[in-house]
Write an enzyme that holds these catalytic residues in place. Structure first.
Site, PDB file in Angstrom:
ATOM      1  N   HIS A 120       0.818  -1.229   0.000  1.00 51.92           N
ATOM      2  CA  HIS A 120       0.000   0.000   0.000  1.00 51.92           C
ATOM      3  C   HIS A 120       0.848   1.274   0.000  1.00 51.92           C
ATOM      4  CE1 HIS A 120      -3.496  -2.431   0.454  1.00 51.92           C
ATOM      5  NE2 HIS A 120      -3.170  -2.861   1.664  1.00 51.92           N
ATOM      6  N   ASP A 162      -2.770 -10.712  -2.215  1.00 50.85           N
ATOM      7  CA  ASP A 162      -3.338 -10.166  -0.984  1.00 50.85           C
ATOM      8  C   ASP A 162      -4.793  -9.787  -1.279  1.00 50.85           C
ATOM      9  OD1 ASP A 162      -2.164  -8.713   1.776  1.00 50.85           O
ATOM     10  OD2 ASP A 162      -3.931  -7.715   0.941  1.00 50.85           O
ATOM     11  N   HIS A 164      -6.377  -7.256  -0.426  1.00 48.74           N
ATOM     12  CA  HIS A 164      -6.499  -5.819  -0.720  1.00 48.74           C
ATOM     13  C   HIS A 164      -5.717  -5.466  -1.983  1.00 48.74           C
ATOM     14  CE1 HIS A 164      -6.796  -6.219   3.745  1.00 48.74           C
ATOM     15  NE2 HIS A 164      -7.840  -5.445   3.565  1.00 48.74           N
ATOM     16  N   ASP A 251      -4.610 -12.946   3.574  1.00 50.13           N
ATOM     17  CA  ASP A 251      -5.877 -12.417   4.097  1.00 50.13           C
ATOM     18  C   ASP A 251      -7.079 -12.635   3.177  1.00 50.13           C
ATOM     19  OD1 ASP A 251      -4.731 -10.608   2.364  1.00 50.13           O
ATOM     20  OD2 ASP A 251      -4.719  -8.921   3.760  1.00 50.13           O
TER      21      ASP A 251
HETATM   22 ZN   LIG Z   1      -4.157  -7.220   2.817  1.00 49.52          ZN
END
Ligand SMILES: [Zn+2]
Length: 349
Positions: A120, A162, A164, A251
């Protein structure tokens, strides 16, 4: 051969109070891997030269100053502590070491068990207008890719599994055709960081080299693996990378409480097998830990990675998940969209 890169300094990135991203995550992984007969190495030190090729110097200076100040939250999600600056640099150095090991031919795969996570983090921290940096300080996988390019590699693929979207990684390589970024993630309407739509394909020379597959909440193994087979593997093979870096977040697993995909470890095992089978076509694969907050999933998933790359018979020990028909029809329309948008760049249908 696969090896692990780790440093106890990763434990010194400590939350000021209870936080899901905490030192026990990597401890549970290292404990699970301690019974495996695999090489374990320490990260490369002094990676600032490469760090500054990705991050703005003013951002790095700001992080350094904040660490010196003690414990602090730099946004609503992301903290620093006195040990953060060393941990974050060694997290980058672990990926650099992994790239070295693979490019030298000593290993054909590396697993950088690092924290803080990285995908991120953009050039100046927050990327693409995200509300926070999502626990990330430096973009470990991005520096690894830039390092590989600096070592003479022409094409690097980054596969981000991931749950996200890796908004930082997308931002950093958005106009760079040497780095293919492919991300499967939960629909950004429903989860942080709110980016990762199908239409974000890259720009300028990088157009077509950014592939987002935003899957609806409750997507299971069947649909996810179909997306891998119809879109991800064909594009990666056509790109012909010399090196693959994987933003490995656990995740997307169904036991994860901060997200809503429903993968079992069967999908992770399948990803590991497919990547293992690409070794030879590519020089190697460097796995970089991103998210994943369930210790059981982190430790069993990491052991699975080592076992698959060691050529062992693996027993995943979980039942594969099926996607509910209503969710599947939404996922089908996402896959159709991705193919419609990307078939002008790649041979997919
Ligand atoms: Zn994540």
């Amino acid at each position: 051969m696969i090896g692990v890169i780790y440093d106890e300094a990763f434990l010194e990135h400590k939350p000021p109070r209870h936080h899901v991203e905490n030192p026990s995550r990597v401890l549970s992984i290292i404990k699970a891997l301690s019974q495996e007969d695999i090489p374990m190495e320490r990260p490369v030190e002094n990676i600032d030269e490469w760090l500054f090729r990705v991050h703005d110097p003013s951002y790095v200076r700001w992080i350094d100053t904040t660490c010196e100040g003690g414990y602090a939250f730099i946004d609503a999600d992301t903290y620093v502590s006195p040990g953060t600056c060393r941990a974050a640099r060694l997290a980058v150095g672990a990926v650099v070491k992994g790239v070295d090991k693979v490019l030298s031919g000593e290993w054909n795969a590396a697993y950088a068990v690092v924290r803080p996570p990285g995908h991120h983090a953009g050039r100046v921290g927050r990327a693409l207008m995200a509300p926070t940096q999502g626990f990330c300080i430096f973009n470990n996988v991005a520096v690894g890719a830039v390092y590989a390019l600096g070592r003479g590699v022409d094409r690097v693929a980054i596969l981000d599994v991931d749950v996200h979207h890796g908004n930082g990684t997308q931002e950093i390589f958005y106009s760079d055709p040497r780095v293919l970024y492919v991300s499967l993630h939960q629909d950004p309407v429903t989860i942080y960081p709110g980016t990762g739509y199908v239409e974000e394909v890259g720009e300028g020379a990088g157009e077509g080299f950014n592939v987002n597959i935003p899957l609806p909440p409750l997507t299971g193994d069947d649909v996810y693996q179909e997306a891998l087979d119809r879109i991800v593997w064909p594009i990666i093979k056509e790109f012909k990378p010399q090196l693959i870096l994987v933003s490995l977040g656990f995740d997307a697993h169904e036991l994860e409480t901060i997200a809503n995909l429903r993968l079992s470890l069967n999908t992770y095992a399948e990803i590991f097998r497919k990547l293992r089978d690409l070794v030879g076509v590519v020089k190697g694969v460097v796995f970089v830990l991103e998210g994943g907050y369930n210790f059981e999933v982190l430790s069993r998933g990491s052991k699975l990675l080592i076992d698959v790359f060691s050529g062992k018979d693996v027993d995943v020990g979980e039942v594969a998940t099926d996607t509910d028909p209503r969710v599947r029809s939404r996922a089908n329309s996402v896959m159709r969209d991705v193919i419609r948008v990307h078939r002008q760049y790649w041979h997919i249908e």
